[in-house]
Write a protein that holds these residues in place. Structure first.
Motif, PDB file in Angstrom:
ATOM      1  N   LEU A 195       0.804  -1.214   0.000  1.00  0.00           N
ATOM      2  CA  LEU A 195       0.000   0.000   0.000  1.00  0.00           C
ATOM      3  C   LEU A 195       0.840   1.269   0.000  1.00  0.00           C
ATOM      4  O   LEU A 195       1.936   1.308   0.562  1.00  0.00           O
ATOM      5  CB  LEU A 195      -0.912   0.020   1.227  1.00  0.00           C
ATOM      6  CG  LEU A 195      -1.900  -1.142   1.368  1.00  0.00           C
ATOM      7  CD1 LEU A 195      -2.690  -1.013   2.664  1.00  0.00           C
ATOM      8  CD2 LEU A 195      -2.831  -1.209   0.182  1.00  0.00           C
ATOM      9  N   SER A 196       0.293   2.319  -0.614  1.00  0.00           N
ATOM     10  CA  SER A 196       0.883   3.657  -0.526  1.00  0.00           C
ATOM     11  C   SER A 196       0.364   4.303   0.763  1.00  0.00           C
ATOM     12  O   SER A 196      -0.547   3.776   1.414  1.00  0.00           O
ATOM     13  CB  SER A 196       0.466   4.496  -1.736  1.00  0.00           C
ATOM     14  OG  SER A 196      -0.914   4.801  -1.662  1.00  0.00           O
ATOM     15  N   LEU A 221      11.392  -2.987  10.157  1.00  0.00           N
ATOM     16  CA  LEU A 221      10.132  -3.715  10.297  1.00  0.00           C
ATOM     17  C   LEU A 221       9.287  -3.645   9.030  1.00  0.00           C
ATOM     18  O   LEU A 221       8.391  -4.456   8.834  1.00  0.00           O
ATOM     19  CB  LEU A 221       9.333  -3.183  11.487  1.00  0.00           C
ATOM     20  CG  LEU A 221       9.969  -3.466  12.847  1.00  0.00           C
ATOM     21  CD1 LEU A 221       9.219  -2.748  13.953  1.00  0.00           C
ATOM     22  CD2 LEU A 221      10.011  -4.968  13.110  1.00  0.00           C
ATOM     23  N   LEU A 222       9.566  -2.664   8.174  1.00  0.00           N
ATOM     24  CA  LEU A 222       8.905  -2.524   6.882  1.00  0.00           C
ATOM     25  C   LEU A 222       9.965  -2.215   5.835  1.00  0.00           C
ATOM     26  O   LEU A 222      11.020  -1.674   6.155  1.00  0.00           O
ATOM     27  CB  LEU A 222       7.897  -1.369   6.891  1.00  0.00           C
ATOM     28  CG  LEU A 222       6.679  -1.458   7.794  1.00  0.00           C
ATOM     29  CD1 LEU A 222       5.856  -0.180   7.685  1.00  0.00           C
ATOM     30  CD2 LEU A 222       5.831  -2.673   7.461  1.00  0.00           C
ATOM     31  N   ALA A 223       9.643  -2.544   4.595  1.00  0.00           N
ATOM     32  CA  ALA A 223      10.473  -2.145   3.462  1.00  0.00           C
ATOM     33  C   ALA A 223       9.661  -1.146   2.648  1.00  0.00           C
ATOM     34  O   ALA A 223       8.427  -1.168   2.679  1.00  0.00           O
ATOM     35  CB  ALA A 223      10.833  -3.356   2.608  1.00  0.00           C
ATOM     36  N   SER A 224      10.341  -0.275   1.935  1.00  0.00           N
ATOM     37  CA  SER A 224       9.638   0.673   1.070  1.00  0.00           C
ATOM     38  C   SER A 224      10.314   0.692  -0.293  1.00  0.00           C
ATOM     39  O   SER A 224      11.504   0.422  -0.415  1.00  0.00           O
ATOM     40  CB  SER A 224       9.630   2.080   1.680  1.00  0.00           C
ATOM     41  OG  SER A 224      10.939   2.588   1.769  1.00  0.00           O
ATOM     42  N   PHE A 225       9.515   0.985  -1.307  1.00  0.00           N
ATOM     43  CA  PHE A 225      10.027   1.071  -2.672  1.00  0.00           C
ATOM     44  C   PHE A 225       9.071   1.920  -3.493  1.00  0.00           C
ATOM     45  O   PHE A 225       7.912   2.094  -3.136  1.00  0.00           O
ATOM     46  CB  PHE A 225      10.200  -0.319  -3.303  1.00  0.00           C
ATOM     47  CG  PHE A 225       8.922  -1.096  -3.437  1.00  0.00           C
ATOM     48  CD1 PHE A 225       8.187  -1.047  -4.599  1.00  0.00           C
ATOM     49  CD2 PHE A 225       8.447  -1.865  -2.382  1.00  0.00           C
ATOM     50  CE1 PHE A 225       6.998  -1.757  -4.729  1.00  0.00           C
ATOM     51  CE2 PHE A 225       7.271  -2.578  -2.494  1.00  0.00           C
ATOM     52  CZ  PHE A 225       6.540  -2.525  -3.671  1.00  0.00           C
ATOM     53  N   ALA A 226       9.578   2.460  -4.594  1.00  0.00           N
ATOM     54  CA  ALA A 226       8.738   3.255  -5.486  1.00  0.00           C
ATOM     55  C   ALA A 226       8.036   2.326  -6.461  1.00  0.00           C
ATOM     56  O   ALA A 226       8.671   1.510  -7.124  1.00  0.00           O
ATOM     57  CB  ALA A 226       9.583   4.269  -6.247  1.00  0.00           C
ATOM     58  N   GLY A 227       6.725   2.439  -6.538  1.00  0.00           N
ATOM     59  CA  GLY A 227       5.950   1.641  -7.483  1.00  0.00           C
ATOM     60  C   GLY A 227       5.958   2.274  -8.856  1.00  0.00           C
ATOM     61  O   GLY A 227       6.460   3.390  -9.045  1.00  0.00           O
ATOM     62  N   ASP A 228       5.380   1.588  -9.820  1.00  0.00           N
ATOM     63  CA  ASP A 228       5.298   2.106 -11.189  1.00  0.00           C
ATOM     64  C   ASP A 228       4.539   3.425 -11.267  1.00  0.00           C
ATOM     65  O   ASP A 228       4.759   4.225 -12.164  1.00  0.00           O
ATOM     66  CB  ASP A 228       4.601   1.095 -12.103  1.00  0.00           C
ATOM     67  CG  ASP A 228       5.506  -0.051 -12.487  1.00  0.00           C
ATOM     68  OD1 ASP A 228       6.709  -0.013 -12.141  1.00  0.00           O
ATOM     69  OD2 ASP A 228       5.017  -0.990 -13.139  1.00  0.00           O
ATOM     70  N   ASP A 229       3.650   3.631 -10.322  1.00  0.00           N
ATOM     71  CA  ASP A 229       2.844   4.845 -10.309  1.00  0.00           C
ATOM     72  C   ASP A 229       3.587   6.025  -9.682  1.00  0.00           C
ATOM     73  O   ASP A 229       3.048   7.111  -9.548  1.00  0.00           O
ATOM     74  CB  ASP A 229       1.522   4.608  -9.579  1.00  0.00           C
ATOM     75  CG  ASP A 229       1.717   3.987  -8.199  1.00  0.00           C
ATOM     76  OD1 ASP A 229       2.873   3.920  -7.707  1.00  0.00           O
ATOM     77  OD2 ASP A 229       0.715   3.554  -7.601  1.00  0.00           O
ATOM     78  N   GLY A 230       4.836   5.790  -9.250  1.00  0.00           N
ATOM     79  CA  GLY A 230       5.637   6.846  -8.641  1.00  0.00           C
ATOM     80  C   GLY A 230       5.406   7.022  -7.158  1.00  0.00           C
ATOM     81  O   GLY A 230       6.064   7.828  -6.517  1.00  0.00           O
TER      82      GLY A 230
END
Length: 149
Positions: free
Chosen positions: A37-38, A70-79
């Motif tokens: 989720l964003s 505890l969480l990972a984050s990354f940029a999705g295709d939608d930015g």
């Protein structure tokens, strides 16, 4: 995962974090399923469930949960920045039509058939030291495969 479960509370405390309501809600929600989720999607879902969290509080807690591993984050295709409770080594399946993202583990037969070479030693990478890698496999999710283009 239930935000009031002892497991969530202990997980937060094990990283030196106070188990605040917002942290428990965020961690429990993201750990409950395989979605990514964003901030806006997470905020809207928590609000729909009658568990509103302010935008500032949400951003602060997501940043802290990522920093503590505890969480990972990354940029999705939608930015948009997306959050993942699965911090183990894994790849993502990304639907080219709807954008759905699903985890695929390192032991999955699909990944075992791929031959992905990571350059070794690190000095061959023009002085770079590899800290992490991200692998995405693109295609159509089961729902989009059933629907005509």
């Amino acid at each position: 995962m239930n935000p009031d479960s002892p497991k969530v509370v202990e997980l937060l405390r094990s990283r030196g974090l106070r188990p605040t309501r917002a942290r428990r809600l965020v961690l429990a929600r993201l750990a409950r399923s395989n979605d990514h989720l964003s901030v806006d999607e997470l905020r809207a879902e928590l609000r729909r469930r009658g568990q509103p969290v302010s935008v500032a509080t949400l951003y602060q807690n997501l940043k802290r949960l990522v920093a503590e591993g505890l969480l990972a984050s990354f940029a999705g295709d939608d930015g948009l920045v997306r959050f993942d409770a699965n911090t183990e080594s894994h790849a993502h399946l990304v639907c080219a039509r709807c954008g759905r993202i699903a985890d695929i583990g390192p032991d999955d037969p699909v990944l075992k058939r791929l031959k992905v070479a990571v350059p070794r030693p690190a000095r061959r990478m023009r002085g770079w030291t590899l800290a992490q890698a991200r692998l995405e496999l693109r295609g159509l999710c089961p729902d989009c495969r059933r629907r005509p283009a």
